[in-house]
Design an enzyme around this catalytic site. Sequence first.
Site, short mmCIF file in Angstrom:
data_model
loop_
_atom_site.label_atom_id
_atom_site.label_comp_id
_atom_site.label_asym_id
_atom_site.label_seq_id
_atom_site.Cartn_x
_atom_site.Cartn_y
_atom_site.Cartn_z
N HIS A 186 43.06 42.62 34.97
CA HIS A 186 41.76 42.01 34.66
C HIS A 186 40.63 42.54 35.54
O HIS A 186 39.46 42.44 35.15
CB HIS A 186 41.83 40.49 34.85
N HIS A 220 49.23 41.32 35.89
CA HIS A 220 48.32 40.81 34.84
C HIS A 220 46.94 40.53 35.42
O HIS A 220 45.91 40.96 34.86
CB HIS A 220 48.92 39.54 34.25
N GLU A 221 46.89 39.84 36.56
CA GLU A 221 45.60 39.50 37.15
C GLU A 221 44.88 40.74 37.67
O GLU A 221 43.65 40.84 37.58
CB GLU A 221 45.78 38.48 38.28
N MET A 232 44.21 33.02 38.28
CA MET A 232 42.86 33.30 37.81
C MET A 232 42.34 34.57 38.45
O MET A 232 42.38 34.72 39.66
CB MET A 232 41.94 32.10 38.13
N GLU A 233 41.81 35.47 37.61
CA GLU A 233 41.49 36.82 38.01
C GLU A 233 40.14 36.99 38.70
O GLU A 233 39.55 38.08 38.65
CB GLU A 233 41.52 37.74 36.78
N ASN A 234 39.62 35.97 39.38
CA ASN A 234 38.34 36.11 40.08
C ASN A 234 38.26 37.48 40.76
O ASN A 234 39.19 37.88 41.46
CB ASN A 234 38.20 35.02 41.14
N GLY A 283 48.30 29.58 35.53
CA GLY A 283 49.23 30.30 36.40
C GLY A 283 48.50 31.02 37.49
O GLY A 283 48.92 31.04 38.65
#
Length: 904
Positions: A340, A336-337, A302-304, A300
């Site tokens: 992180h 959510h991301e 990505m928390e880079n 869905g």
Amino acid sequence: MATSRQVLPTNVRPVHYDLSLRPNLTSFHFDGRVIVKLDVNEDTKIITLNSHELKLTSAKLQSSALKTQSSQEATDISYDEQKHIVTLTFAESVPAKSETVLDILFEGTLNDQMAGFYRSSYKDASGETKYLATTQFEATDARRAFPCWDEPSLKATFDVTLVVPSELTALSNMNVISEKPFQESGKGPNVGKHEGSQTGKDVATSTSLKEVKYATTPMMSTYLLAFVVGPFEYIEAHTTGEHNGESVKVRVYTLPGSTEQGRHALNVCTKALEYFAAVFGEPYPLPKMDMVAIPDFEAGAMENWGLVTYRTVALLFDEKASSLAAKKQTAYTVCHELAHQWFGNLVTMEWWDHLWLNEGFATWVGWLAVDHVFPDWDVWTSFVNEDMPRALSLDALRSSHPIEVAVNDPAEIHQIFDAISYYKGASVIRMLSSWLGVDVFLAGVRRYLHRHKFGNASTGDLWAALSEVAGVDVSKFMQLWTKNVGYPVLRVDTVDDSNIQVTQARYLSTGDLKSVEDTTNWWVPLGVLTPDKVESYTLTDKSQRFAVGSHSFKLNAGQSGVYRVQYPIDVIKRLADEVRKPNNGLLSNTADRVGLVADAGSLCVSGEQTTSAFLELAQAFQNETEYFVWSQISTHLSNILSVWYEQPSEVKDGLNLLRRNLFSPIAHKLGWEFKPTDDYLTNMLRVLVLSNAGRSGDQGIVDEARDRFWRFVKGDNEALHPNLRGPVYNIVLKNANDETEETQVWEEILKIYENETLTSDQRLAALATLGNAKSEALINRYLAMSLDEKQVRGQDSVYVFRTLGSNPDARNHLWEFFSNNYDLLHTKFSKSLSLFGIAVKSSVDGFVDDRRIEEIEAFFANKDTKEYARPLQQAIEAAKVNAEWLKRDSQAVQDWVRGYVARD
């Protein structure tokens, strides 16, 4: 736990990477150079690091401690493709503690597998297919982009330089510090060369190039590095700086023409960054936050760190054309991301065993932030209604796994990105935070983050910080939840009017628990709700007696505990009487009514209660007004109909009669029009009840849906509100009078999906609906579409598989398609194994026939299933659970239906 982990040797450790990359978006080739400053822990002339599908063309080791010369070329470069490592051998050993630099030239391919450094396609304004370059490194795919020490605990700093076509935007984790025309020379970290020069043009396209350099990152893990190259546009905002100390620049990047659809995500982001800085007691440590919509994306989002990448549908939202469900999902995904950025990026799990620390916490605190930004959404009741059941459903299987699960091989990691790590992890955090108090819990989190920032930590480190703040040994009872598989069902027996006996046992949806499987005594906060108060009892033994002071009570007040409750039938009848009261009496909290339905609906699957008892209970909710309660009832009625799909028509018709009698009155009361004065939950309820009434055959609703559908497809956009489009497509397709009408409807829905001017969520709603066809010809067309990337992107095949798997008319076709095309599908998703796992699960878990299940087991018996073992085991077990449920209750349900129809 750690003894058999597949990890790199510890003779050297990376401290700093200077990475340069030059991707070619025409040939899909990239050249790279990485210069790594190393800490040498022991004398060595062999260096082993991770590399996968890269060709190392040169490797130099530079050290002032070398005796013969300051630099030496590798005498041997050898690859272990199975373990994703490359070993470099040098003639002379470098001594421990010496200052050493490893300089590697390499090349690779921009793959189309949504893993590593990959290409993603889009169509430009003229309709021509073009490509952008992007990354997805979690869990172990940084090694596909550059040789590195690709383990979460081997943190380092990074300098990134990208050489890209001058007209494109190039992004990385940090802010740009220089951008200039590219001129290759012998100085500095030039891509693909140790020395020499060349003009600054892409040889394959003669495109002029630019060199973009970024500021040095903080200490971080390789899986969080990212870079994106494409023709992006952006919108920008800044945080207030109230809690971050200074303002953070926030941008949403999209392909041309879509930036305004990023406005909702941008607004959520600026508020959430400030909120997290406040609750975590640590400012966001980077100067910017970029969020980018990527056309092809496996997960869905990505928390880079500082450069979060998203599926387009997870980031973009159109106020005029997208649904409320999409608005909520976008807000949650962003939060959510962003969570992180602290919990996962600032402090990172020391190994993948502790993945749940990242995902479970980000799920809980992500909803905490959404609740802060959108308090009228009642997100914690939403959590009880949607997220917790996902966890409890999976964790009721023998093939489930503990929250903390040993991970040794990289092939195993993607299989634990599941409902246990995310939703059970979040559920036990919610249970603990409710018991300690949210303020105390967050104080412990702040201590944990401050103590371990820019480093790594384990689950035990979080328990230690919470214990210090709370003054209790959190680890003692939380290890029972994180290190053991499963959760308990509490059997309640009334001793007298004032006392109850509560007995715990592991809950299995198979209903056949063996004594050897029932060895955990969970620590269970009971939260006994009575008319006067909530008693904060705790169950710590197998069975204990508690005083409740009333014959009217309910366990698990507010549904904060992670367990099911099995009441005697007389208590269920009393609770049903409470439900019927105008203010719902004892159960005035919506979450308590959701929990009552959820427990009853789940316990009939395992046989602790009967399905007919659940159907009786459902009728007590005829005057219910809350969306989440109706949603939970809908879930369980749909589940029963799904399992009973091969039963006689009179049974299925009777179950649909019950559904129609429950949902139609409120559907007709709320109607089709969305009023400006309606709140969020009223609008969600309208969508739910119209959908259920239409799917169960309410002729008035079906006729209205049909009329609105045809007006809509002929150009009247006002005929169908965006919230209702997906549900109406389903109603009209399901209620087609014959195959000719069904085909006409299906073709119109296909046109909607193929209309690329529509928002992603609207197109995907159409795509999912196509799988609800009854016609074999249409089902086969849909299946063929899933293999054609021009029709369905690989990432979107999940909509095809899931919809067909839940469509009783399509299950056999889907299995035949999957089994006949197994090798093709496995190859297609070989780099995106979570998608393959979804295909496996969807093709298997809907069956309720023992012979079909045996056939499926035989099919996989000679396959190497290591890469998807968990979803396969879970799917087969789920099918067996449903088969046993049907055998046990089919006759009783048939008898109940006959009585119900006779009474109606």
